[in-house]
Design an enzyme around this catalytic site. Structure first.
Site, PDB file in Angstrom:
ATOM      1  CG  ASP A  40     -34.977  26.968  29.210  1.00 52.59           C
ATOM      2  OD1 ASP A  40     -35.367  27.007  30.389  1.00 52.59           O
ATOM      3  OD2 ASP A  40     -34.363  27.912  28.665  1.00 52.59           O
ATOM      4  CD  GLU A  41     -33.094  26.383  34.529  1.00 50.22           C
ATOM      5  OE1 GLU A  41     -32.018  25.986  35.035  1.00 50.22           O
ATOM      6  OE2 GLU A  41     -33.474  27.569  34.559  1.00 50.22           O
ATOM      7  CG  ASP A  66     -29.928  25.674  31.165  1.00 52.08           C
ATOM      8  OD1 ASP A  66     -30.965  25.830  30.509  1.00 52.08           O
ATOM      9  OD2 ASP A  66     -29.336  26.607  31.747  1.00 52.08           O
TER      10      ASP A  66
END
Length: 412
Positions: free
Chosen positions: A117-118, A27
């Site tokens: 983003d993860e 993350d």
């Protein structure tokens, strides 16, 4: 694997957790703000807010002052007056995300993207060629820092749930391994809000009954929780509190819904202006539907009022579609229905979601049996925007206000 009860009768198969901690949850830390600090040295070490009317992202320096997302920008600046506000650069974030996911793909072929983003990564079969999961995670973090210039936190555990919790605990820019024999020691001291499915309402119910930690919830057991929260929530939360989560890391999973929203601030908005915003959201979502070769059956209108309460309205179409006119008609009907409550309570955010998605090629054809036309107005506008940018063609009603921000997304 089949699990039998004491009478010898078989129950449905259950997937058991793996024996070792080999699921990674990676993350990126304060993604938008980190990209801005990477690209602008003057912002490094400073409290940074990315956004306009609302905070889309805050650096950890700003978070330390109590700033959270999505917070009103005025409120954020009262908490952190020295914060530096920068406008979002969605294209830069999209490029950074692509670079990070390239590192993920180079690490393991089993990557499940959750957002830009993860992601979850399964590294269980890589010991002979890449080493132990912790070593793989350390290498991944170093590569993201070296190749993309961004900090990333990684959690490692036997299950997806625990890996995600571990990465959150490791933030910022850290790594946390949850060993199989220490799972409950790690999980039980944490607040109940760490459990997936515990939002504000459920948390309030649990707190009213003296349950603030995961361990307390586990001790009470499923029967007690059933009376408090209902059977489904009780079963789900008790399983998580005992670190049970059999889900695999899956690749190639398509979205169940798509959505877009627009923050409006705390200004009065007349019905015509709100209708124009809904039309703009419809155009944006219709374009995404057609690009993914999908159709939708249900349109959902999402509203946030001036007192920050929320409401939704939904309409299911007779036939699945990707046509802007049909989606727009349903969205306008929902907006008209919500008109009185909007006038009474004010509105600060409006959103649109499309659910019950299907592959366009798998839809039952109606008479006359003809393939979908590819020379429609929607298709022509899609091509213009693809070639010349999303702002090349816009509705006249949105000329002054624009179409709003389009958040970068993973490919469907």
């Amino acid at each position: 694997m089949f699990v039998s009860d004491s009478t010898g009768s078989s129950r449905r198969p259950r997937i058991c957790s793996r024996d070792d901690a080999s699921i990674l949850h990676a993350d990126l830390d304060s993604f938008y703000a980190s990209v801005e600090q990477r690209d602008h040295p003057r912002l490094r070490g400073q409290p940074v807010l990315v956004g306009g009317g609302v905070v889309l992202a805050a650096s950890y320096e700003a978070k330390a002052r109590g700033v959270r997302t999505p917070m009103n920008l005025g409120q954020a600046l009262r908490l952190c007056p020295e914060a530096i506000v920068v406008p979002p650069r969605m294209s830069a974030y999209a490029e950074a995300s692509k670079a990070v996911f390239a590192v993920f793909a180079d690490t393991t072929p089993i990557v499940e993207g959750i957002s830009i983003d993860e992601a979850f990564l399964d590294v269980g079969g890589l010991r002979r060629i890449r080493g132990e999961p912790r070593a793989i995670a350390e290498t991944l973090r170093a590569q993201v820092r070296a190749q993309v210039g961004l900090p990333i936190s990684v959690g490692i555990a036997r299950t997806k749930f625990l890996a995600k919790v571990a990465s959150a605990v490791a933030k910022p820019d850290g790594l946390r391994l949850v060993e199989p024999d220490r799972e409950l020691d790690f999980l039980h001291p944490l607040p109940v809000e760490r459990l997936w499915g515990v939002g504000k309402v459920t948390a309030a119910t649990l707190h009213e009954n003296g349950i603030t930690r995961v361990g307390q919830l586990a001790e009470l057991g499923e029967p007690y929780l059933r009376a408090l929260l209902g059977p489904a929530a009780a079963r789900h939360l008790f399983a998580l509190s005992m670190a049970r989560d059999p889900r695999r890391v899956e690749t190639g999973v398509r979205r169940r819904s798509i959505g877009a929203q627009r923050a409006l601030g705390r200004h009065h908005r007349d019905p015509a202006e709100l209708a124009a915003f809904v039309d703009g959201l419809t155009d944006r979502l219709g374009r995404r539907l057609r690009a993914a070769n999908r159709v939708c059956r249900t349109v959902i209108l999402r509203l946030r009022f001036d007192d920050f309460t929320r409401a939704t309205r939904s309409h299911t179409l007779i036939e699945a579609t990707d046509a802007n006119t049909e989606i727009r008609h349903a969205a306008r009907l929902l907006l008209d229905t919500a008109g009185p409550i909007i006038a009474e309570r004010g509105i600060t955010l409006i959103g649109l979601s499309l659910t019950n998605l299907e592959n366009a090629d798998a839809v039952q054809l109606t008479l006359p049996l003809e393939p979908r036309a590819d020379n429609t107005l929607d298709a022509t506008l899609d091509d213009l925007r693809r070639r010349f940018g999303s702002a090349a063609v816009t509705r006249a009603a949105l000329l002054k206000s624009g179409e709003g921000l389009s958040v970068p997304l993973l490919p469907d």
